[in-house]
Write an enzyme that holds these catalytic residues in place. Sequence first.
Site, PDB file in Angstrom:
ATOM      1  NE  ARG A   1      -2.022   1.296   3.711  1.00 33.48           N
ATOM      2  CZ  ARG A   1      -2.550   1.391   4.920  1.00 33.48           C
ATOM      3  NH1 ARG A   1      -3.833   1.202   5.078  1.00 33.48           N
ATOM      4  NH2 ARG A   1      -1.794   1.623   5.969  1.00 33.48           N
TER       5      ARG A   1
ATOM      6  CB  THR B   1      -2.099   7.220  -3.083  1.00 35.74           C
ATOM      7  OG1 THR B   1      -1.489   5.928  -3.284  1.00 35.74           O
ATOM      8  CG2 THR B   1      -1.230   8.286  -3.729  1.00 35.74           C
TER       9      THR B   1
ATOM     10  CG  ASP C   1       2.695  -2.570  10.339  1.00 37.14           C
ATOM     11  OD1 ASP C   1       2.900  -3.780  10.088  1.00 37.14           O
ATOM     12  OD2 ASP C   1       2.798  -1.675   9.489  1.00 37.14           O
TER      13      ASP C   1
ATOM     14  CG  ASP D   1       6.373  -2.973  11.237  1.00 38.15           C
ATOM     15  OD1 ASP D   1       7.055  -3.502  10.333  1.00 38.15           O
ATOM     16  OD2 ASP D   1       6.077  -1.776  11.251  1.00 38.15           O
TER      17      ASP D   1
END
Length: 215
Positions: free
Chosen positions: A110, A114, A206, A209
């Site tokens: 991603r 944007t 995340d 992560d």
Amino acid sequence: MAKEFDRARVTVVDHPLVKHKLSILRDERTGTKQFRDLVRELARLECYEATRDLPVEPVRITTPLCEMDAERIAGRKLAVIPILRAGLGMVDGVLDLIPAARVGHLGMYRDEVTHEPHEYYAKLPEDIGQRVCLVVDPMLATGGSAAAALQYLRAQGANDIRFLCIVAAPEGLDVVLRADPDVRIFACSVDERLNDDAYIVPGLGDAGDRIFGTR
């Protein structure tokens, strides 16, 4: 107000064990190893629910005492397809239940500005159209990467696609369900919303992560 979505094709796996493990998974104090183990365990529990309606066929077997009619899963079984990289954390949980499943890989990322998805890698079983496809990714946030992944899989011939995530945002669910009228989604939780940075709230941070110990 939270974004609405079509709930008919969404299954929330709300077993007490799932709720318990998810509470630990969300905790910021949970370390990498435990986080990784919990993702695997939750994927296993979710896979059990997602495969509840697999077709079976009769088979004649002999037990130590007698012959009997039993049942086994019919057809070409399954393919598990993680969306890289976080989806890799869920693969072993599925394989714990279905060790004969084929494993494909689909790389999507991603754009941080944007939030648009981009494909960078794909390797799938050749007979994907004959298998139930379990697409796995711990987070369903904006839905852009998931929708793009499903579109790609449909183009490669996939028919029966089931998307498994651990936490989902209503916005992402709406995007994916609108993009693919046949996909079924399984989640351990539908959270409140996305924040301005397109992270799920309350979420779990995340997932990639936290699974791999990176920042």
